[in-house]
Write a protein that holds these residues in place. Structure first.
Motif, PDB file in Angstrom:
ATOM      1  N   LEU A   1      -7.140  -5.890   0.962  1.00 16.62           N
ATOM      2  CA  LEU A   1      -5.813  -4.757   1.434  1.00 16.62           C
ATOM      3  C   LEU A   1      -5.615  -4.885   2.829  1.00 16.62           C
ATOM      4  O   LEU A   1      -6.303  -4.506   3.602  1.00 16.62           O
ATOM      5  CB  LEU A   1      -7.625  -3.985   1.208  1.00 16.62           C
ATOM      6  N   THR A   2      -4.325  -5.014   2.935  1.00 21.15           N
ATOM      7  CA  THR A   2      -3.405  -4.936   3.818  1.00 21.15           C
ATOM      8  C   THR A   2      -2.903  -3.624   3.465  1.00 21.15           C
ATOM      9  O   THR A   2      -2.531  -2.600   3.066  1.00 21.15           O
ATOM     10  CB  THR A   2      -2.754  -5.846   3.756  1.00 21.15           C
ATOM     11  N   ASN A   3      -2.608  -2.938   5.151  1.00 28.91           N
ATOM     12  CA  ASN A   3      -1.900  -1.372   5.145  1.00 28.91           C
ATOM     13  C   ASN A   3      -0.629  -0.986   6.059  1.00 28.91           C
ATOM     14  O   ASN A   3      -1.468  -2.121   7.313  1.00 28.91           O
ATOM     15  CB  ASN A   3      -2.500  -0.460   5.305  1.00 28.91           C
TER      16      ASN A   3
ATOM     17  N   SER B   1      -3.724   4.890   2.810  1.00 29.81           N
ATOM     18  CA  SER B   1      -3.747   3.618   1.371  1.00 29.81           C
ATOM     19  C   SER B   1      -5.194   3.320   1.762  1.00 29.81           C
ATOM     20  O   SER B   1      -5.859   3.719   2.085  1.00 29.81           O
ATOM     21  CB  SER B   1      -2.307   3.107   1.915  1.00 29.81           C
ATOM     22  N   THR B   2      -5.522   2.577   0.568  1.00 32.34           N
ATOM     23  CA  THR B   2      -6.081   1.844   0.936  1.00 32.34           C
ATOM     24  C   THR B   2      -7.329   1.998   1.315  1.00 32.34           C
ATOM     25  O   THR B   2      -8.560   1.601  -0.208  1.00 32.34           O
ATOM     26  CB  THR B   2      -6.424   0.522   2.584  1.00 32.34           C
TER      27      THR B   2
ATOM     28  N   GLY C   1     -10.439  -5.779   4.720  1.00 29.71           N
ATOM     29  CA  GLY C   1      -9.198  -4.892   5.107  1.00 29.71           C
ATOM     30  C   GLY C   1      -8.549  -4.927   6.398  1.00 29.71           C
ATOM     31  O   GLY C   1      -8.988  -5.753   7.491  1.00 29.71           O
TER      32      GLY C   1
ATOM     33  N   SER D   1      -5.150  -3.458   8.802  1.00 34.96           N
ATOM     34  CA  SER D   1      -4.623  -2.887   9.180  1.00 34.96           C
ATOM     35  C   SER D   1      -3.391  -3.482   9.925  1.00 34.96           C
ATOM     36  O   SER D   1      -4.260  -3.739  11.494  1.00 34.96           O
ATOM     37  CB  SER D   1      -5.034  -1.203   9.843  1.00 34.96           C
TER      38      SER D   1
END
Ligand code: HPA
Length: 284
Positions: free
Chosen positions: A116-118, A218-219, A235, A237
């Motif tokens: 997961l990326t943000n 998000s995420t 994950g 960021s």
């Protein structure tokens, strides 16, 4: 509210669009969700097939204009990978179920690992703007959960454990890969608000006191849904701006996207070496 039928319909449509259940494109091992400004990672996939969100039943469009709104399935060093390019958010008025439909659909296709990326604001004063942060843990400050309501036992337990949301072995591999490539990788706690407004100085101070190193929108719900379904998660960021209570600066979406794109190039490079290493732990 949970609706396993909608998830299955969406996954079935995605499988069909990727060539049917026997197609290797429809049987990815690793899933990736790319946030604001991070679309470039999908360009590295070999033999890529893309499926627009608009062609999938019930699938919400990717809201922010920096998002492509499609799945791309292909191969990375021979590893079948599916990329969700873009996501919808609570602040657009979507429900936690809609926010997590992509995650759950990819789980239905059989992925075992989810990256997961943000884009986020840095709360840790030691982080530079543009810093890349590995998620060690998260704080759900959205006030919502994708697990509210009836529990789909086929997906996971009523009260899923959240003591280790982000996989420890994956984190070790990510830190090692960063070191090998001379990439500075921070490790910290991500906090999600529902947004869309950015934080006041008092909120920023409060989130820092709560133990968060970065804040975004998000995420966290996707991570909860993915853990519920037993996926192993990693994950990242990209801290596109510094969010410090005593020297708050105005931030615009344009600035966030420009910084996220810069950080995204570094993250793409890191993922290039990392995905095969993640996959090798799954094959065991
Ligand atoms: N706050 C919340 N979300 C964000 C930020 C921020 O400062 N920057 C990028 N996404």
């Amino acid at each position: 509210m949970q609706n396993p039928e909608k998830v299955q319909n969406c996954a079935d449509a995605l499988i069909d669009a990727l060539g049917g259940a026997s197609s290797p494109h429809a049987r990815p091992l690793v899933g990736l969700v790319l946030g604001t400004g991070l679309g470039g990672v999908a360009d590295k996939l070999v033999d890529a097939r893309s499926v627009s969100f608009a062609t999938l039943p019930f699938f919400p469009p990717a809201g922010v204009n920096s998002h492509a709104g499609r799945f791309v399935s292909g191969f990375f060093h021979g590893i079948p990978v599916i990329v969700q390019q873009g996501r919808c958010h609570l602040y657009e008025g979507y429900s936690p179920f809609e926010v997590c439909l992509g995650t759950r659909s990819m789980a239905k296709l059989g992925i075992k690992a989810l990256v997961l990326t943000n884009a986020a604001g840095a709360l840790n004063p030691r982080y530079d703007a543009g810093a890349l942060m590995l998620l060690a843990d998260h704080i759900n400050a959205t006030g919502m959960s994708p697990l509210t309501g009836f529990n789909c036992d086929e997906w996971g337990p009523r009260f899923p454990d959240m003591s280790a949301v982000y996989d420890a072995e994956f984190q070790t591999l990510a830190l090692d890969e960063a070191l090998k490539n001379g990439i500075r990788l921070e490790k910290g706690v991500y906090l999600s608000t529902p947004g869309p407004q950015l934080e006041t100085p008092a909120e920023t101070r409060a989130f820092r006191l709560m133990g968060a190193d970065a804040v975004g929108m998000s995420t966290v719900l996707e991570a909860i849904a993915a853990r519920h379904m037993g996926l192993r998660i990693l994950g990242f960021s990209i801290c596109s701006n510094k969010n410090l209570p005593d020297c708050m600066a105005e931030t615009s979406l344009e600035e966030i996207i420009a910084m996220a794109q810069k950080g995204g190039e570094t993250l793409s490079r890191l993922l290039g070496g990392l995905i095969p290493r993640l996959a090798s732990t799954l094959a065991r």
